[in-house]
Design a protein around this motif. Structure first.
Motif, PDB file in Angstrom:
ATOM      1  N   TYR A  43       0.830  -1.206   0.000  1.00  0.00           N
ATOM      2  CA  TYR A  43       0.000   0.000   0.000  1.00  0.00           C
ATOM      3  C   TYR A  43       0.864   1.255   0.000  1.00  0.00           C
ATOM      4  CZ  TYR A  43      -4.018  -2.898   1.041  1.00  0.00           C
ATOM      5  OH  TYR A  43      -5.022  -3.825   0.960  1.00  0.00           O
ATOM      6  N   VAL A  44       0.334   2.311  -0.606  1.00  0.00           N
ATOM      7  CA  VAL A  44       0.988   3.615  -0.595  1.00  0.00           C
ATOM      8  C   VAL A  44       0.730   4.234   0.774  1.00  0.00           C
ATOM      9  CG1 VAL A  44       1.048   5.924  -1.619  1.00  0.00           C
ATOM     10  CG2 VAL A  44       0.650   3.915  -3.072  1.00  0.00           C
ATOM     11  N   SER A  45       1.803   4.527   1.508  1.00  0.00           N
ATOM     12  CA  SER A  45       1.635   5.092   2.848  1.00  0.00           C
ATOM     13  C   SER A  45       1.800   6.609   2.853  1.00  0.00           C
ATOM     14  CB  SER A  45       2.617   4.473   3.837  1.00  0.00           C
ATOM     15  OG  SER A  45       3.950   4.754   3.452  1.00  0.00           O
ATOM     16  N   LYS A  46       2.603   7.134   1.933  1.00  0.00           N
ATOM     17  CA  LYS A  46       2.826   8.584   1.931  1.00  0.00           C
ATOM     18  C   LYS A  46       3.286   9.029   0.557  1.00  0.00           C
ATOM     19  CE  LYS A  46       5.248  12.306   4.154  1.00  0.00           C
ATOM     20  NZ  LYS A  46       5.868  12.837   5.295  1.00  0.00           N
ATOM     21  N   LEU A  47       2.720  10.138   0.114  1.00  0.00           N
ATOM     22  CA  LEU A  47       3.195  10.779  -1.108  1.00  0.00           C
ATOM     23  C   LEU A  47       4.134  11.903  -0.722  1.00  0.00           C
ATOM     24  CD1 LEU A  47      -0.083  11.083  -3.208  1.00  0.00           C
ATOM     25  CD2 LEU A  47       1.786   9.485  -3.557  1.00  0.00           C
ATOM     26  N   LYS A  48       5.249  11.996  -1.420  1.00  0.00           N
ATOM     27  CA  LYS A  48       6.199  13.066  -1.152  1.00  0.00           C
ATOM     28  C   LYS A  48       5.823  14.282  -1.986  1.00  0.00           C
ATOM     29  CE  LYS A  48       9.798   9.768  -0.086  1.00  0.00           C
ATOM     30  NZ  LYS A  48      11.083   9.182  -0.481  1.00  0.00           N
ATOM     31  N   GLU A  49       5.719  15.413  -1.309  1.00  0.00           N
ATOM     32  CA  GLU A  49       5.353  16.658  -1.979  1.00  0.00           C
ATOM     33  C   GLU A  49       6.319  16.920  -3.129  1.00  0.00           C
ATOM     34  OE1 GLU A  49       5.209  21.255  -0.660  1.00  0.00           O
ATOM     35  OE2 GLU A  49       4.375  19.817   0.769  1.00  0.00           O
ATOM     36  N   ASP A  50       5.789  17.292  -4.264  1.00  0.00           N
ATOM     37  CA  ASP A  50       6.565  17.578  -5.470  1.00  0.00           C
ATOM     38  C   ASP A  50       7.272  16.358  -6.048  1.00  0.00           C
ATOM     39  OD1 ASP A  50       5.798  20.256  -5.417  1.00  0.00           O
ATOM     40  OD2 ASP A  50       7.490  20.815  -4.148  1.00  0.00           O
ATOM     41  N   GLY A  51       6.920  15.143  -5.583  1.00  0.00           N
ATOM     42  CA  GLY A  51       7.469  13.925  -6.174  1.00  0.00           C
ATOM     43  C   GLY A  51       6.719  13.583  -7.452  1.00  0.00           C
ATOM     44  N   ALA A  52       7.235  12.629  -8.209  1.00  0.00           N
ATOM     45  CA  ALA A  52       6.619  12.249  -9.488  1.00  0.00           C
ATOM     46  C   ALA A  52       5.163  11.822  -9.298  1.00  0.00           C
ATOM     47  CB  ALA A  52       7.424  11.121 -10.129  1.00  0.00           C
ATOM     48  N   ALA A  53       4.871  11.033  -8.271  1.00  0.00           N
ATOM     49  CA  ALA A  53       3.504  10.559  -8.041  1.00  0.00           C
ATOM     50  C   ALA A  53       2.566  11.700  -7.656  1.00  0.00           C
ATOM     51  CB  ALA A  53       3.489   9.477  -6.963  1.00  0.00           C
ATOM     52  N   ALA A  54       3.014  12.586  -6.787  1.00  0.00           N
ATOM     53  CA  ALA A  54       2.165  13.713  -6.366  1.00  0.00           C
ATOM     54  C   ALA A  54       1.889  14.651  -7.535  1.00  0.00           C
ATOM     55  CB  ALA A  54       2.819  14.473  -5.219  1.00  0.00           C
ATOM     56  N   LEU A  55       2.891  14.903  -8.367  1.00  0.00           N
ATOM     57  CA  LEU A  55       2.707  15.776  -9.520  1.00  0.00           C
ATOM     58  C   LEU A  55       1.753  15.157 -10.538  1.00  0.00           C
ATOM     59  CD1 LEU A  55       6.360  17.076  -9.961  1.00  0.00           C
ATOM     60  CD2 LEU A  55       4.397  18.324  -9.035  1.00  0.00           C
ATOM     61  N   ASP A  56       1.807  13.830 -10.686  1.00  0.00           N
ATOM     62  CA  ASP A  56       0.892  13.129 -11.590  1.00  0.00           C
ATOM     63  C   ASP A  56      -0.544  13.213 -11.076  1.00  0.00           C
ATOM     64  OD1 ASP A  56       0.480  10.961 -13.831  1.00  0.00           O
ATOM     65  OD2 ASP A  56      -0.500  10.177 -12.025  1.00  0.00           O
ATOM     66  N   GLY A  57      -0.726  13.061  -9.751  1.00  0.00           N
ATOM     67  CA  GLY A  57      -2.029  13.258  -9.128  1.00  0.00           C
ATOM     68  C   GLY A  57      -2.960  12.061  -9.059  1.00  0.00           C
ATOM     69  N   ARG A  58      -2.633  10.957  -9.698  1.00  0.00           N
ATOM     70  CA  ARG A  58      -3.556   9.814  -9.686  1.00  0.00           C
ATOM     71  C   ARG A  58      -3.331   8.859  -8.519  1.00  0.00           C
ATOM     72  NH1 ARG A  58      -2.648   7.592 -15.543  1.00  0.00           N
ATOM     73  NH2 ARG A  58      -0.582   8.408 -15.077  1.00  0.00           N
ATOM     74  N   LEU A  59      -2.103   8.687  -8.099  1.00  0.00           N
ATOM     75  CA  LEU A  59      -1.796   7.794  -6.985  1.00  0.00           C
ATOM     76  C   LEU A  59      -2.106   8.503  -5.674  1.00  0.00           C
ATOM     77  CD1 LEU A  59      -0.552   4.938  -6.574  1.00  0.00           C
ATOM     78  CD2 LEU A  59       1.631   6.078  -6.169  1.00  0.00           C
ATOM     79  N   GLN A  60      -2.767   7.815  -4.762  1.00  0.00           N
ATOM     80  CA  GLN A  60      -3.168   8.414  -3.486  1.00  0.00           C
ATOM     81  C   GLN A  60      -2.730   7.522  -2.329  1.00  0.00           C
ATOM     82  OE1 GLN A  60      -4.727  11.466  -3.327  1.00  0.00           O
ATOM     83  NE2 GLN A  60      -4.388  11.499  -5.535  1.00  0.00           N
ATOM     84  N   GLU A  61      -2.562   8.130  -1.159  1.00  0.00           N
ATOM     85  CA  GLU A  61      -2.273   7.361   0.043  1.00  0.00           C
ATOM     86  C   GLU A  61      -3.420   6.394   0.284  1.00  0.00           C
ATOM     87  OE1 GLU A  61      -1.472  10.138   3.216  1.00  0.00           O
ATOM     88  OE2 GLU A  61       0.268  10.939   2.181  1.00  0.00           O
ATOM     89  N   GLY A  62      -3.078   5.141   0.606  1.00  0.00           N
ATOM     90  CA  GLY A  62      -4.084   4.112   0.832  1.00  0.00           C
ATOM     91  C   GLY A  62      -4.347   3.248  -0.383  1.00  0.00           C
ATOM     92  N   ASP A  63      -3.868   3.650  -1.574  1.00  0.00           N
ATOM     93  CA  ASP A  63      -4.028   2.818  -2.765  1.00  0.00           C
ATOM     94  C   ASP A  63      -3.172   1.567  -2.620  1.00  0.00           C
ATOM     95  OD1 ASP A  63      -5.693   4.719  -3.916  1.00  0.00           O
ATOM     96  OD2 ASP A  63      -4.184   5.463  -5.328  1.00  0.00           O
ATOM     97  N   LYS A  64      -3.653   0.459  -3.193  1.00  0.00           N
ATOM     98  CA  LYS A  64      -2.923  -0.809  -3.157  1.00  0.00           C
ATOM     99  C   LYS A  64      -2.228  -0.994  -4.501  1.00  0.00           C
ATOM    100  CE  LYS A  64      -3.612  -5.756  -2.340  1.00  0.00           C
ATOM    101  NZ  LYS A  64      -4.624  -6.797  -2.017  1.00  0.00           N
ATOM    102  N   ILE A  65      -0.917  -1.233  -4.464  1.00  0.00           N
ATOM    103  CA  ILE A  65      -0.163  -1.446  -5.690  1.00  0.00           C
ATOM    104  C   ILE A  65      -0.180  -2.943  -5.987  1.00  0.00           C
ATOM    105  CG2 ILE A  65       2.053  -1.193  -6.850  1.00  0.00           C
ATOM    106  CD1 ILE A  65       2.591   1.184  -4.959  1.00  0.00           C
ATOM    107  N   LEU A  66      -0.746  -3.288  -7.131  1.00  0.00           N
ATOM    108  CA  LEU A  66      -0.907  -4.691  -7.508  1.00  0.00           C
ATOM    109  C   LEU A  66       0.278  -5.216  -8.314  1.00  0.00           C
ATOM    110  CD1 LEU A  66      -4.657  -4.546  -8.585  1.00  0.00           C
ATOM    111  CD2 LEU A  66      -3.718  -5.249  -6.359  1.00  0.00           C
TER     112      LEU A  66
END
Length: 146
Positions: A43-66
């Motif tokens: 599971y995603v526990s934390k998004l880093k501000e200004d990281g690739a995932a946060a800038l993309d905007g689709r991945l969220q804390e609590g999402d399960k990576i399959l």
């Protein structure tokens, strides 16, 4: 990814380009570190501000990576998953199960019950009761001395 043309309901495929700070999120879970009761998932526990995932905007804390680049994460340890992320290359494709709106992570009963906020009216009633008790005690003491 892995031969399926369309993700199942609730899943999305997210392509990220690794930045100077990596992909920009932290993970928890694995067969050796269950994060959700009876679930060995990652599971995603934390998004880093200004990281690739946060800038993309689709991945969220609590999402399960399959899956990462088509490699399913089922029954992997946390360390093995971290190693997959580290060797995934500059362009990384994730298959993600979006979190449920009321999804609670962590073992059942691990979070304390929230205390409801005290209203102003409750505070005033309590103060009024204290004043009333003090007044009664004061009057009784006064009567004894006269």
């Amino acid at each position: 990814m892995n031969g399926s043309a369309h993700p199942s309901p609730g899943t999305v495929d997210i392509k990220l380009k690794r930045g100077s700070a990596g992909l920009g999120f932290n993970i928890v879970g694995g067969v050796d570190q269950q994060y959700v009761v009876n679930d060995n998932g990652i599971y995603v526990s934390k998004l880093k501000e200004d990281g690739a995932a946060a800038l993309d905007g689709r991945l969220q804390e609590g999402d399960k990576i399959l899956a990462i680049n088509g490699v399913a994460l089922e029954n992997l340890t946390h360390r093995a998953t971290v190693d997959l992320f580290r060797t995934a290359g500059e362009h990384v494709e994730l298959r993600v199960l979006k979190k449920f709106p009321n999804h609670v992570n962590g073992p059942t009963g691990s979070r304390p019950e929230p205390n409801p906020p005290v209203s102003s009216l409750e505070v005033l009633v309590a103060l009024g009761a204290v004043v009333a008790v003090c007044a009664v005690l004061f009057m009784r003491l006064r009567k004894k001395h006269f």
